[in-house]
Write a protein that holds these residues in place. Sequence first.
Motif, PDB file in Angstrom:
ATOM      1  N   ARG A  66       0.816  -1.202   0.000  1.00 46.41           N
ATOM      2  CA  ARG A  66       0.000   0.000   0.000  1.00 46.41           C
ATOM      3  C   ARG A  66       0.855   1.260   0.000  1.00 46.41           C
ATOM      4  NH1 ARG A  66      -5.213   0.652   2.504  1.00 46.41           N
ATOM      5  NH2 ARG A  66      -4.812  -1.100   3.869  1.00 46.41           N
ATOM      6  N   ARG A  67       1.981   1.168   0.684  1.00 48.98           N
ATOM      7  CA  ARG A  67       2.848   2.346   0.750  1.00 48.98           C
ATOM      8  C   ARG A  67       3.243   2.808  -0.652  1.00 48.98           C
ATOM      9  NH1 ARG A  67       8.157   4.381   3.917  1.00 48.98           N
ATOM     10  NH2 ARG A  67       9.151   5.304   2.088  1.00 48.98           N
ATOM     11  N   SER A  78      16.686   5.572   5.520  1.00 47.13           N
ATOM     12  CA  SER A  78      15.743   5.241   6.585  1.00 47.13           C
ATOM     13  C   SER A  78      14.397   4.975   5.941  1.00 47.13           C
ATOM     14  CB  SER A  78      15.636   6.421   7.556  1.00 47.13           C
ATOM     15  OG  SER A  78      14.372   6.377   8.200  1.00 47.13           O
ATOM     16  N   PRO A  79      13.658   4.006   6.459  1.00 50.62           N
ATOM     17  CA  PRO A  79      12.351   3.729   5.854  1.00 50.62           C
ATOM     18  C   PRO A  79      11.374   4.893   5.971  1.00 50.62           C
ATOM     19  CG  PRO A  79      12.663   2.446   7.852  1.00 50.62           C
ATOM     20  CD  PRO A  79      13.979   3.097   7.547  1.00 50.62           C
ATOM     21  N   ALA A  80      11.743   5.890   6.790  1.00 47.80           N
ATOM     22  CA  ALA A  80      10.856   7.044   6.885  1.00 47.80           C
ATOM     23  C   ALA A  80      11.078   8.014   5.721  1.00 47.80           C
ATOM     24  CB  ALA A  80      11.061   7.758   8.221  1.00 47.80           C
ATOM     25  N   LEU A  81      12.109   7.775   4.933  1.00 44.73           N
ATOM     26  CA  LEU A  81      12.312   8.585   3.728  1.00 44.73           C
ATOM     27  C   LEU A  81      11.410   8.054   2.623  1.00 44.73           C
ATOM     28  CD1 LEU A  81      16.184   8.732   3.908  1.00 44.73           C
ATOM     29  CD2 LEU A  81      14.691  10.736   3.977  1.00 44.73           C
ATOM     30  N   GLN A  82      11.206   8.884   1.575  1.00 42.04           N
ATOM     31  CA  GLN A  82      10.319   8.481   0.490  1.00 42.04           C
ATOM     32  C   GLN A  82      10.965   8.787  -0.853  1.00 42.04           C
ATOM     33  OE1 GLN A  82       6.596  10.518   0.947  1.00 42.04           O
ATOM     34  NE2 GLN A  82       6.592  10.234   3.174  1.00 42.04           N
ATOM     35  N   ARG A 141       0.529  10.164  -4.703  1.00 38.71           N
ATOM     36  CA  ARG A 141       0.901  11.509  -4.288  1.00 38.71           C
ATOM     37  C   ARG A 141       1.894  12.145  -5.251  1.00 38.71           C
ATOM     38  NH1 ARG A 141       1.867  11.053   2.115  1.00 38.71           N
ATOM     39  NH2 ARG A 141      -0.039   9.877   2.483  1.00 38.71           N
ATOM     40  N   MET A 158      12.348  -0.928   3.446  1.00 37.21           N
ATOM     41  CA  MET A 158      13.447  -1.203   4.376  1.00 37.21           C
ATOM     42  C   MET A 158      14.794  -0.977   3.689  1.00 37.21           C
ATOM     43  SD  MET A 158      12.082  -1.571   7.115  1.00 37.21           S
ATOM     44  CE  MET A 158      10.326  -1.523   7.445  1.00 37.21           C
ATOM     45  N   LYS A 183       0.401   4.461  -2.412  1.00 31.90           N
ATOM     46  CA  LYS A 183       0.114   5.811  -1.920  1.00 31.90           C
ATOM     47  C   LYS A 183       1.174   6.799  -2.375  1.00 31.90           C
ATOM     48  CE  LYS A 183      -2.787   4.972   2.034  1.00 31.90           C
ATOM     49  NZ  LYS A 183      -2.946   5.058   3.493  1.00 31.90           N
ATOM     50  N   GLU A 184       2.415   6.389  -2.316  1.00 30.63           N
ATOM     51  CA  GLU A 184       3.493   7.286  -2.760  1.00 30.63           C
ATOM     52  C   GLU A 184       3.309   7.658  -4.219  1.00 30.63           C
ATOM     53  OE1 GLU A 184       7.668   7.479  -1.706  1.00 30.63           O
ATOM     54  OE2 GLU A 184       7.414   5.533  -0.726  1.00 30.63           O
TER      55      GLU A 184
END
Lengths: 152, 617
Positions: A7-8, A97-101, A15, A65, A11-12
């Motif tokens: 899903r990530r 980091s997995p918080a980056l996109q 956007r 990851m 969504k990315e």
Amino acid sequence: MAAQLPRRILKETQRLLSEPAPGISASPADDNARHFNVIIFGPDSSPYEGGSFKLELFLPEDYPMAAPKVRFLTKIYHPNIDKLGRICLDILKDKWSPALQIRTVLLSIQALLSAPNPDDPLAENVAKHWKDNEQEAVATAKEWTRMYASQA
Amino acid sequence: MNDLSDGDDYDYDDYDDHMSEDGGSSDGDEYAFDSQGPSSSRQAQYQVFSEAELRERQQQALSAVTSVLSIDENDAARLLRKYKWDPNQANEEWFMNADSIRKEVGLSDHRAPPTRSKTAVCSICFDSHKAGSMCAAACGHLYCKNCWRSYAETAVNEGPSCLDLRCPTVGCGAAVTQGVLDEVLDKAHRTKYDRYALRSMVEDSRRLTWCPSPDCQHAIENLTDSGAVAIDVVCKCSHAFCFSCHEEAHRPVDCATVKRWLIKNSAESENLNWILAHTKQCPQCKRPIEKNQGCMHMTCSQCRHEFCWLCQGAWADHGERTGGFYACNRYESAQRAGEHDEEMFKREQARNALERYMHYYQRWAENDASRKTSRKAAQETLPEQLSQLSEWTATPTSQLNFISEAWDQVVDCRRILKWTYTYGYYTFGAVSDGTGDKDVAKDVLAQHQEFFEFNQGQAEGYLEKLHSMAEKNLGEFRETLIGLTDVTRTHFRKLVEELEKGLSVMLNDYMVAPASMEPEAPAPAITGDLKGEKSLTKPRTAGGKRTRATAKTEREAAPPAQARGGSPRAAAHDRARGQASDLEAQAGFWQCSSCTLANHDFSATACEVCETPRPAH
């Protein structure tokens, strides 16, 4: 690739398409939703101003990851980008980091175009040129931009 | 090696001082003594840890920090890793500069306020979760447990860098707490994480190192002052290695020489030397040819070129006018004119160098092989033999320990002896081919070499005796074997220590010591010594030769005590006797001529055990 897309990633992608970052366009390839065709426009008041640079971006199986794989397709004269288009950028390697996109990665690459870092070189000869004679190196970068990165 | 017993070491350590004043054995109180280890281990300057003991030690270090700094163990571990597991330094630095260290290690002391909203979006998977089902490090950045799990597992799979796991939020840098890890990691990953944590203590600390033996889980701590000096250590798995270079234990040779030697042994260079020394090139195709038989008329097996082995000219030019088919006038005349000299000289030199290397290498390799077989015997067949022997002789096995000790000594001495050949090869190169130590004058070096070979020969003599005795493996040899083990151990230990001090010092000690130590020594011994001194300061003459002859006498005469008594004979014999008494004094015992027991009481007139009278002085 038969596995369902996380899903990530969906969504990315949505956007990126609905609210693109300024100076960047990214869209997934028709045949592979993990493969993105990217265009970054040369930032203003940089040697790359006026150029449009093609890149490819691939999301590996263990994304987010693991970092996405990004490569310049357009030739570019830059101390941190080698002749194969590989990019020396910490967040693509150990600082991932997995918080980056995808968006943050592309923005970082755009920033790298504005601020080349010859002290951490990938293309040794370009970096040396940059350090020895910045003016001349910048001129070469502009020349390359005009030659390879400007399609009307 | 774990049972620390201060000062309770070999009894001969007391006599050590007149030999080594520099205190290569600066055994302060904190040093534990290795009460079982063979001679080569310096009085235990190290300690062996099993995995459990390591964990215990790690726990101690953690408590030393947690009790002072009131931080949890996970945080303490991060702090200790930064300071190479030195709790004192960690504590001190923390007190000096807590804020910047907190920041660097990722231990923020302010906690984020708990989120008020009931749900939150995990910024890794982009799904919304109940806030209660999410986790955060001290910084309070919430992620769902699934994402935490993949994040932590990915890190663990990547290697020891997982020990420094930080919050995924960009620019946050807060350390991931123990609580989060416990919550998300499964057992396999948790075990892996803990193993990295344990390993990090050994690998970060300069004083600790793993035993390099395969499958051995022990770690060694170096207890010397500087903490990382090259010392020989023996692991509990019985593997003996050098703390610094991790090669097999190699005193008295230093790490760099060992490396050179091992490279030399494996390298092609000696093959090339052999080719250079034993072959000539075909004048036409340049392939190397070894002439192993036959006449001088050569035919190259490759290019069929025919040539003369002596002058290397075409065979067609040879015949009656060059002096017949079996002689070569051209060669003779060219040799007279000196044309072949340079080439010959080069070949000759290569051959000499090769022979010299082969000499040392063969002895090195033989001792190595012998060490391996002895070791195998000691480990595999000996226990069985001992239990049989104990049955036959109705002796408890504990009383037969001396046999295994003797074997251990043999194994150990073989290793030292082996390395003395490497020592010899590199130290005395200049005598024969000018490659050795340039700082020492050639004649001094030759003198050193003789002295070294004398000592090496003696050590070897003792070892051979011990080895053959141990192989007999019979109960009645008890005293002999114990005495001989002791003598051999002492001798090798001193050999190693002295060689490490340097040959000049050793030679001086050797010549000065008897006069000061045995003032009551009889006249023949002193004249013997003076003669010895003369002969030793005049090397490369008849005197030098005599020293070597003496060495032989001495070797054969072991135990030295036997050399005593009897009427004065040749000067060489006087010298031998002088040396015998010197050696006794230096060794700290006299050896019974009948049972070879090492008697420590110099005032005694008879052997302690068999009561054979001690030969008169």
